[in-house]
Design a protein around this motif. Sequence first.
Motif, PDB file in Angstrom:
ATOM      1  N   LEU A 232       0.828  -1.200   0.000  1.00 27.74           N
ATOM      2  CA  LEU A 232       0.000   0.000   0.000  1.00 27.74           C
ATOM      3  C   LEU A 232       0.865   1.254   0.000  1.00 27.74           C
ATOM      4  O   LEU A 232       1.844   1.344   0.743  1.00 27.74           O
ATOM      5  N   TYR A 233       0.502   2.221  -0.854  1.00 30.39           N
ATOM      6  CA  TYR A 233       1.150   3.525  -0.890  1.00 30.39           C
ATOM      7  C   TYR A 233       0.105   4.600  -0.597  1.00 30.39           C
ATOM      8  O   TYR A 233      -0.994   4.572  -1.167  1.00 30.39           O
ATOM      9  N   ILE A 234       0.441   5.548   0.272  1.00 32.00           N
ATOM     10  CA  ILE A 234      -0.472   6.640   0.626  1.00 32.00           C
ATOM     11  C   ILE A 234       0.232   7.979   0.440  1.00 32.00           C
ATOM     12  O   ILE A 234       1.333   8.187   0.980  1.00 32.00           O
ATOM     13  N   ALA A 235      -0.398   8.874  -0.311  1.00 37.02           N
ATOM     14  CA  ALA A 235       0.089  10.250  -0.426  1.00 37.02           C
ATOM     15  C   ALA A 235      -0.395  11.014   0.797  1.00 37.02           C
ATOM     16  O   ALA A 235      -1.560  11.407   0.878  1.00 37.02           O
ATOM     17  N   ASP A 236       0.503  11.204   1.747  1.00 34.06           N
ATOM     18  CA  ASP A 236       0.191  11.867   3.020  1.00 34.06           C
ATOM     19  C   ASP A 236       0.394  13.371   2.816  1.00 34.06           C
ATOM     20  O   ASP A 236       1.397  13.953   3.239  1.00 34.06           O
ATOM     21  N   THR A 237      -0.592  13.994   2.188  1.00 32.75           N
ATOM     22  CA  THR A 237      -0.447  15.341   1.655  1.00 32.75           C
ATOM     23  C   THR A 237      -0.029  16.363   2.696  1.00 32.75           C
ATOM     24  O   THR A 237       0.913  17.141   2.491  1.00 32.75           O
ATOM     25  N   GLY A 238      -0.710  16.414   3.825  1.00 30.99           N
ATOM     26  CA  GLY A 238      -0.434  17.421   4.842  1.00 30.99           C
ATOM     27  C   GLY A 238       0.945  17.308   5.450  1.00 30.99           C
ATOM     28  O   GLY A 238       1.469  18.285   6.011  1.00 30.99           O
ATOM     29  N   ASN A 239       1.560  16.132   5.339  1.00 35.10           N
ATOM     30  CA  ASN A 239       2.905  15.927   5.864  1.00 35.10           C
ATOM     31  C   ASN A 239       3.973  15.965   4.772  1.00 35.10           C
ATOM     32  O   ASN A 239       5.147  15.680   5.040  1.00 35.10           O
ATOM     33  N   SER A 240       3.566  16.289   3.544  1.00 34.74           N
ATOM     34  CA  SER A 240       4.501  16.382   2.406  1.00 34.74           C
ATOM     35  C   SER A 240       5.359  15.120   2.279  1.00 34.74           C
ATOM     36  O   SER A 240       6.592  15.175   2.155  1.00 34.74           O
ATOM     37  N   ARG A 241       4.692  13.971   2.285  1.00 35.97           N
ATOM     38  CA  ARG A 241       5.400  12.705   2.171  1.00 35.97           C
ATOM     39  C   ARG A 241       4.485  11.640   1.564  1.00 35.97           C
ATOM     40  O   ARG A 241       3.261  11.811   1.494  1.00 35.97           O
ATOM     41  N   VAL A 242       5.078  10.553   1.124  1.00 34.96           N
ATOM     42  CA  VAL A 242       4.348   9.358   0.707  1.00 34.96           C
ATOM     43  C   VAL A 242       4.847   8.207   1.553  1.00 34.96           C
ATOM     44  O   VAL A 242       6.057   8.043   1.764  1.00 34.96           O
TER      45      VAL A 242
ATOM     46  N   ARG B 144      14.863  14.089  -3.799  1.00 31.84           N
ATOM     47  CA  ARG B 144      14.505  13.439  -2.549  1.00 31.84           C
ATOM     48  C   ARG B 144      13.299  14.080  -1.863  1.00 31.84           C
ATOM     49  O   ARG B 144      12.742  13.508  -0.931  1.00 31.84           O
ATOM     50  N   SER B 145      12.906  15.266  -2.291  1.00 30.83           N
ATOM     51  CA  SER B 145      11.897  16.035  -1.562  1.00 30.83           C
ATOM     52  C   SER B 145      10.521  15.944  -2.200  1.00 30.83           C
ATOM     53  O   SER B 145      10.368  15.573  -3.366  1.00 30.83           O
ATOM     54  N   LEU B 146       9.509  16.323  -1.413  1.00 27.81           N
ATOM     55  CA  LEU B 146       8.128  16.417  -1.863  1.00 27.81           C
ATOM     56  C   LEU B 146       7.486  17.626  -1.198  1.00 27.81           C
ATOM     57  O   LEU B 146       7.892  18.038  -0.114  1.00 27.81           O
ATOM     58  N   CYS B 147       6.442  18.147  -1.851  1.00 21.83           N
ATOM     59  CA  CYS B 147       5.676  19.248  -1.270  1.00 21.83           C
ATOM     60  C   CYS B 147       4.196  19.034  -1.561  1.00 21.83           C
ATOM     61  O   CYS B 147       3.754  19.136  -2.713  1.00 21.83           O
ATOM     62  N   LEU B 148       3.458  18.668  -0.552  1.00 18.86           N
ATOM     63  CA  LEU B 148       2.012  18.464  -0.649  1.00 18.86           C
ATOM     64  C   LEU B 148       1.617  17.507  -1.777  1.00 18.86           C
ATOM     65  O   LEU B 148       0.766  17.816  -2.615  1.00 18.86           O
ATOM     66  N   PRO B 149       2.215  16.319  -1.838  1.00 15.43           N
ATOM     67  CA  PRO B 149       1.841  15.363  -2.891  1.00 15.43           C
ATOM     68  C   PRO B 149       0.412  14.885  -2.720  1.00 15.43           C
ATOM     69  O   PRO B 149      -0.035  14.620  -1.607  1.00 15.43           O
ATOM     70  N   LYS B 150      -0.305  14.763  -3.840  1.00 20.10           N
ATOM     71  CA  LYS B 150      -1.704  14.344  -3.774  1.00 20.10           C
ATOM     72  C   LYS B 150      -2.005  13.041  -4.497  1.00 20.10           C
ATOM     73  O   LYS B 150      -2.991  12.378  -4.192  1.00 20.10           O
TER      74      LYS B 150
END
Length: 316
Positions: A114-124, A159-165
Amino acid sequence: GWKNVAQSNNGAPADLVIGQPDFRYSGCNTGGLGPASLCRPGGGAVDSKGHLYVAGTGNNRVVRYNSPFTGSKAANRVFGQNGNFPTHDCNGGGASATSLCSPDGVAVDAQDRLYIADTGNSRVLEYDSPLKSDAANRLFGHDESFGGTDCNAGDRSARSLCLPKGVAVGLRGRLYIADTGNSRVLEYNLPLASQVANTVLGQGGNFASGDCNAAGLSPSRTLCNPSGVTVASDGRLYVADKVNNRVLEYDTPLRTNAANKIFGQTGDSYGCNAGGLGAGSLCNPSGVVTLSGNLFVADTENNRVLAYDLPHASNT
């Protein structure tokens, strides 16, 4: 839910409703917060056993339903709330491998990871055994630990993410993330071995750039706050380019960062329902998914879902 959308007529009524007592209700957490409620649901995914995962964005959780067409309409497991259905806090107790904050996209790979785009934490987050544990095993977007929540922690990079949806898994387990806040889509060749992206779309191949419709790039190479991604069985990548009111198709995303087809727009246009509301228009599309060779688009501001039969041949 529709039992067989391929055989459904245009406008066919749904067979199943999840999150509400029946089709007449629409409130957030109707009847109280619990395993049968939803609030602002985002993305969803189904594994090989028929289990349905839904991002309850407004409840800061992801819930799983065991075979909802034949079993209970109440969830059997919750992610992001330390196993508790009656809570809905963003990072209750602090960001960790078991917390979530405004999750949006959900995906499952061929091995039911399972993969989850944890938007508010800017991570997957990635879960090796979601049927057994609600703790994530891998983290994308933060190097240091599961406690990081900053947009582009450090500098914008591979390596970074910002608000991934959005999140999707393609051929050979490749992972695609709609990195919404950076107006780009990232591709990871071996996500289980390395959490560093190999390819970037929407920024002319530049991992340090994150501008909406980056200057100097042609319309087929730009993105602006993409929110959804999906990969067809033949490897074609589809991206919901939300602010540009369109969906892009990439036939060979690993070899070129230019889209091959545009849905919802003609020429260089970007407007909502450009040319008039109809079968060829879109307005702020947020989600995409492929099924049996067909493309389905959540056309958010038009309050509809559109189905494209053989999308590589037609964009209406």
